[in-house]
Scaffold this motif. Structure first.
Motif, PDB file in Angstrom:
ATOM      1  N   CYS A  59     -10.973   7.077  -8.223  1.00 57.16           N
ATOM      2  CA  CYS A  59     -10.542   5.895  -9.134  1.00 57.16           C
ATOM      3  C   CYS A  59      -9.869   7.108  -9.827  1.00 57.16           C
ATOM      4  O   CYS A  59     -10.194   8.030 -10.789  1.00 57.16           O
ATOM      5  CB  CYS A  59     -11.521   5.546 -10.169  1.00 57.16           C
ATOM      6  SG  CYS A  59     -10.808   4.763 -10.929  1.00 57.16           S
ATOM      7  N   ASP A  84      -8.659  -0.156  -6.725  1.00 60.46           N
ATOM      8  CA  ASP A  84      -6.829   0.002  -7.785  1.00 60.46           C
ATOM      9  C   ASP A  84      -7.285   0.329  -9.523  1.00 60.46           C
ATOM     10  O   ASP A  84      -7.909  -1.307  -9.925  1.00 60.46           O
ATOM     11  CB  ASP A  84      -6.664  -1.607  -7.035  1.00 60.46           C
ATOM     12  CG  ASP A  84      -5.527  -1.819  -8.035  1.00 60.46           C
ATOM     13  OD1 ASP A  84      -4.812  -0.658  -8.785  1.00 60.46           O
ATOM     14  OD2 ASP A  84      -4.992  -2.928  -7.605  1.00 60.46           O
ATOM     15  N   ARG A  86      -5.633  -1.570 -11.557  1.00 60.32           N
ATOM     16  CA  ARG A  86      -5.084  -2.215 -12.291  1.00 60.32           C
ATOM     17  C   ARG A  86      -5.917  -3.577 -12.271  1.00 60.32           C
ATOM     18  O   ARG A  86      -5.651  -4.546 -12.650  1.00 60.32           O
ATOM     19  CB  ARG A  86      -4.192  -2.880 -12.057  1.00 60.32           C
ATOM     20  CG  ARG A  86      -2.441  -1.585 -12.617  1.00 60.32           C
ATOM     21  CD  ARG A  86      -1.534  -1.928 -11.432  1.00 60.32           C
ATOM     22  NE  ARG A  86      -1.491  -1.917 -10.246  1.00 60.32           N
ATOM     23  CZ  ARG A  86      -0.348  -0.926  -9.278  1.00 60.32           C
ATOM     24  NH1 ARG A  86       0.812  -1.456  -9.656  1.00 60.32           N
ATOM     25  NH2 ARG A  86      -0.298  -1.430  -8.051  1.00 60.32           N
ATOM     26  N   GLN A  87      -7.176  -3.734 -11.192  1.00 60.42           N
ATOM     27  CA  GLN A  87      -8.015  -5.172 -11.329  1.00 60.42           C
ATOM     28  C   GLN A  87      -8.402  -5.091 -12.148  1.00 60.42           C
ATOM     29  O   GLN A  87      -8.969  -4.179 -12.941  1.00 60.42           O
ATOM     30  CB  GLN A  87      -8.719  -4.709 -10.006  1.00 60.42           C
ATOM     31  CG  GLN A  87      -9.470  -3.470  -9.778  1.00 60.42           C
ATOM     32  CD  GLN A  87     -10.408  -3.869  -8.285  1.00 60.42           C
ATOM     33  OE1 GLN A  87     -10.448  -2.347  -8.282  1.00 60.42           O
ATOM     34  NE2 GLN A  87      -9.703  -4.195  -7.569  1.00 60.42           N
ATOM     35  N   ARG A  92     -13.546  -5.362  -9.787  1.00 61.99           N
ATOM     36  CA  ARG A  92     -14.353  -3.139  -9.830  1.00 61.99           C
ATOM     37  C   ARG A  92     -15.384  -3.515  -9.442  1.00 61.99           C
ATOM     38  O   ARG A  92     -16.207  -2.805  -8.496  1.00 61.99           O
ATOM     39  CB  ARG A  92     -13.004  -2.329 -10.656  1.00 61.99           C
ATOM     40  CG  ARG A  92     -13.644  -1.461 -10.067  1.00 61.99           C
ATOM     41  CD  ARG A  92     -13.518  -0.404 -11.986  1.00 61.99           C
ATOM     42  NE  ARG A  92     -14.069  -0.283 -12.467  1.00 61.99           N
ATOM     43  CZ  ARG A  92     -14.253  -0.206 -13.526  1.00 61.99           C
ATOM     44  NH1 ARG A  92     -13.460   0.003 -14.587  1.00 61.99           N
ATOM     45  NH2 ARG A  92     -15.344  -0.569 -14.014  1.00 61.99           N
ATOM     46  N   PRO A 198      -0.426   2.902  -4.238  1.00 61.95           N
ATOM     47  CA  PRO A 198      -2.327   3.420  -4.088  1.00 61.95           C
ATOM     48  C   PRO A 198      -3.065   3.544  -2.937  1.00 61.95           C
ATOM     49  O   PRO A 198      -3.718   3.177  -1.779  1.00 61.95           O
ATOM     50  CB  PRO A 198      -2.602   1.838  -4.358  1.00 61.95           C
ATOM     51  CG  PRO A 198      -1.192   1.057  -4.821  1.00 61.95           C
ATOM     52  CD  PRO A 198      -0.334   1.943  -3.549  1.00 61.95           C
ATOM     53  N   ALA A 200      -5.982   2.474  -2.599  1.00 60.14           N
ATOM     54  CA  ALA A 200      -6.538   0.962  -2.207  1.00 60.14           C
ATOM     55  C   ALA A 200      -6.165   0.219  -1.518  1.00 60.14           C
ATOM     56  O   ALA A 200      -6.648  -1.075  -0.199  1.00 60.14           O
ATOM     57  CB  ALA A 200      -6.494  -0.003  -3.772  1.00 60.14           C
ATOM     58  N   PHE A 201      -4.949   0.686  -0.717  1.00 60.52           N
ATOM     59  CA  PHE A 201      -4.170  -0.389  -0.145  1.00 60.52           C
ATOM     60  C   PHE A 201      -3.643   0.064   1.595  1.00 60.52           C
ATOM     61  O   PHE A 201      -3.745   1.490   1.352  1.00 60.52           O
ATOM     62  CB  PHE A 201      -2.595  -0.981  -0.323  1.00 60.52           C
ATOM     63  CG  PHE A 201      -3.213  -1.511  -1.955  1.00 60.52           C
ATOM     64  CD1 PHE A 201      -3.368  -2.761  -1.457  1.00 60.52           C
ATOM     65  CD2 PHE A 201      -2.643  -1.096  -2.797  1.00 60.52           C
ATOM     66  CE1 PHE A 201      -4.257  -3.474  -3.077  1.00 60.52           C
ATOM     67  CE2 PHE A 201      -2.618  -1.788  -3.749  1.00 60.52           C
ATOM     68  CZ  PHE A 201      -3.819  -3.140  -4.033  1.00 60.52           C
ATOM     69  N   SER A 204      -1.670   3.475   2.405  1.00 54.79           N
ATOM     70  CA  SER A 204      -1.482   5.086   2.158  1.00 54.79           C
ATOM     71  C   SER A 204      -2.362   5.492   3.334  1.00 54.79           C
ATOM     72  O   SER A 204      -2.318   6.944   3.349  1.00 54.79           O
ATOM     73  CB  SER A 204      -2.681   5.176   0.841  1.00 54.79           C
ATOM     74  OG  SER A 204      -3.859   4.353   1.096  1.00 54.79           O
ATOM     75  N   ALA A 490      -0.023  -6.327  -6.774  1.00 54.49           N
ATOM     76  CA  ALA A 490      -0.103  -5.477  -6.730  1.00 54.49           C
ATOM     77  C   ALA A 490       0.727  -4.183  -5.507  1.00 54.49           C
ATOM     78  O   ALA A 490       0.566  -2.885  -5.410  1.00 54.49           O
ATOM     79  CB  ALA A 490      -1.327  -4.490  -7.360  1.00 54.49           C
ATOM     80  N   ASN A 491       0.133  -4.584  -4.574  1.00 54.02           N
ATOM     81  CA  ASN A 491       0.367  -4.218  -3.130  1.00 54.02           C
ATOM     82  C   ASN A 491       1.747  -4.868  -2.691  1.00 54.02           C
ATOM     83  O   ASN A 491       1.999  -4.050  -1.215  1.00 54.02           O
ATOM     84  CB  ASN A 491      -0.375  -4.120  -1.844  1.00 54.02           C
ATOM     85  CG  ASN A 491      -1.161  -6.079  -1.686  1.00 54.02           C
ATOM     86  OD1 ASN A 491      -0.706  -6.954  -2.443  1.00 54.02           O
ATOM     87  ND2 ASN A 491      -1.685  -6.208  -0.499  1.00 54.02           N
TER      88      ASN A 491
END
Length: 594
Positions: A59, A84, A86-87, A92, A198, A200-201, A204, A490-491
């Motif tokens: 994080c 993420d 923003r989640q 989370r 990010p 998380a996706f 990356s 977000a992605n």
């Protein structure tokens, strides 16, 4: 392939210790420094109870330090899970529980909300130096854990059809197949990759390991959300040579203007359907840059197929191309039989890029990762993407749409991808998305959202008229809304859920000038139409079919008129004069006085 990400990077560090590996707002690291700092943090993780096969969450904001964290997790034999920021907190926490996370690596600014829940939060810093003084205490892999390239490198959570997120377990071999000795992008040690996605996706994955496993440099964009002008300024100032953008961000970047990027030699885009017009504009604006359309689900590690464009696309769609090295594709019908070229079929992916499956979900894994009946080696699997494609005569694949984009409207099965393709083929249309909006009555209607091409002002009414010449009547959207932009997740993918929730109460474009209803009959009929069509402001002279009405709705309204006024209206009379005023005249003709 038996290598691992961390082992290969260690060899890169030994071969080129002084080469800059990564730089960001928090500083820069050479390959030797990156490897050494990650090694010290890996010792700290081991001392904190992290064992091979565990999942460690991250994080943190984008930074050079975040890359150290990723590598340290892999050196500890664990898998990383990017969170993420923003989640929602509840989502989370659900992910952390599902992945059985016991350790979370965080930076100083991202610890908010990480206040327990059965896991330890570690903020790397000076304690790494203390850890370095202790002897190595790396535990051996526990019984039954995977080893080598088959070890899980990261877990990426994707949305599930049931609303519960699914953790995709991606092995080291799948990442290496993506970025090492690739045939879709020749990485050079002099390259500088942009890191903007990010962790998380899975975008990356290409950014980070595409740079570091090839001895190139990773330029980490400043933390937080950047405006397009800020992002493109960073690309220009840092002399980025390889950049990956989601489809939505790519479209917006083209609209802003991809100019003055002399060092950019490869621009990759994907994650959703690319606009032909935007690809052509990018090719024109960047004559020395290869523009690649990359397609692939998370379950097959970022890219399955790619198509590089160096000349303007003259077709209606941008091909998704051919499978990358280490990957195979099959285009099959619903009985797993190969379909002929030119015919639509579902795409199945095979090869080294396949994930192990979904964490803690053997049933869903068995449903999506199925036995490959055409494999040379018994037991090999293939991933059912759910995407519909057709193979063109030159062997490249054309994306048609989601297989689960099939919806039922008034009993008819409709592929929304087909409607999108018809819309984007119309003049003046840049991008489009079609959703099936469920109404309070429980039925659904097709709504199209269209972004006009630069300088064009497409008419919603004209688009619906043209679509009636292309599509069956039931597949013509009830509403076509022209919008400035399509909302993105977000992605960077088109947020279809947001479109489905969007308020559509505004009166659509019609030929008639607005005239308020007059008298009891016109007012009552306008009220009926508003209830069925789902928007306000209907004029007395508006055309029922221009408003998105259809024959089944017309029959329903005729039945309601009979119930309300005790008269029988002929459907023919309705169709010949399909306006509230015309229908009021038919009611009067049938014997009801205003």
């Amino acid at each position: 392939m038996t290598d691992t990400i961390d082992a290969l990077l260690a060899r890169r560090a030994a071969a080129h210790p002084d080469r800059v590996a990564v730089h960001g707002a928090d500083g820069r690291l050479t390959y030797a420094e990156l490897d050494a700092q990650a090694e010290r943090l890996a010792q700290l993780l081991a001392g904190s109870g992290v064992r091979p096969g565990d999942v460690v969450a991250l994080c943190c904001e984008r930074s050079a330090r975040s890359i150290v964290m990723l590598l340290a997790v892999l050196k500890a034999g664990a898998a990383y899970l990017g969170l993420d920021a923003r989640q929602p907190t509840a989502r989370r926490d659900l992910i952390l529980r599902d992945a059985s996370v016991r350790v979370v690596l965080a930076d100083e600014v991202s610890t908010g909300g990480l206040d327990g829940g059965g896991y330890t939060v570690i903020v790397p810093g000076e304690e790494q130096d203390a850890a370095h003084e202790r002897p190595s205490a790396r535990p051996a892999p526990h019984s039954g854990s995977r080893s080598g390239s088959d070890r899980t490198a990261y877990v990426a959570y994707t949305s599930g059809s049931t609303g519960t997120p699914k953790g995709v377990c991606v092995p080291h071999r799948a990442v290496l197949r993506l970025v090492v000795d690739t045939d879709f992008i020749g990485v050079e040690s002099t390259d500088t990759f942009l890191h903007y996605a990010p962790v998380a996706f899975d975008a990356s994955t290409l950014e980070i390991w595409g740079a570091l496993l090839n001895g190139a440099t990773l330029a980490v964009a400043p933390p937080g959300d950047l405006s397009l002008s800020e992002l493109l300024r960073f690309v220009r100032e840092e002399r980025i040579s390889v950049m990956w953008l989601t489809a939505g961000l790519f479209h917006r970047a083209v609209d802003v203007g991809l100019t003055d990027l002399p060092h950019l030699r490869h621009l990759l885009a994907g994650g959703d359907t690319l606009s032909v017009a935007h690809v052509n504009r990018a090719v024109a604006a960047l004559p020395h840059t290869a523009v690649t359309n990359g397609y692939g689900p998370t379950e097959n590690t970022t890219f399955t197929t790619t198509h590089t464009v160096r000349e303007p696309v003259d077709g209606a769609t941008v091909p998704i191309g051919r499978p990358i090295s280490g990957t195979g594709v099959l285009v099959l019908d619903d009985r797993l039989r190969p379909v002929p070229d030119g015919e639509p079929g579902e795409l199945y992916a095979t090869g080294e890029g396949l994930a192990h499956g979904y964490l803690n979900s053997p049933g869903t894994t068995a449903e999506r990762f199925v036995a490959n009946p055409y494999a040379d080696i018994p037991g090999e699997r293939m991933y059912r993407t759910g995407d519909l494609v057709r193979r063109q005569t030159d062997g490249s694949l054309e994306f048609i749409g989601r297989g689960d984009g099939q919806v039922k409207i008034r009993g008819f099965r409709i592929e929304t991808g087909e409607v999108v393709a018809a819309l984007t083929a119309l003049p003046g249309v840049s991008r489009a998305e079609v959703v099936a909006q469920r109404r309070g009555s429980g039925d659904r209607r097709l709504i199209a959202y269209v972004v006009g091409a630069e300088g064009a002002k497409p008419s919603a009414l004209e688009m619906r008229r043209r679509l009636t010449d292309i599509l069956p009547g039931y597949a013509v959207p009830a509403l076509v809304r022209v919008v400035d932009e399509l909302p993105l997740t977000a992605n960077g993918k088109v947020d279809r859920a947001a479109l489905e929730r969007r308020d559509t109460a505004e009166r659509p474009e019609v030929n008639a000038e607005y005239r308020a209803p007059e008298g009891r009959l016109e007012t009552a009929i306008v009220g009926m139409w508003s209830d069925h069509l789902g928007f306000d402001g209907i004029g007395a002279d508006d055309d029922f079919f221009e408003l998105g009405g259809h024959s089944l709705m017309a029959v329903t309204i005729i039945a309601e008129l009979h119930q309300e006024f005790g008269v029988e209206i002929s459907p023919i009379d309705f169709y010949f004069d399909p306006s509230p005023a015309g229908l009021a005249r038919s009611v009067e003709k049938a014997g009801v006085t205003p």
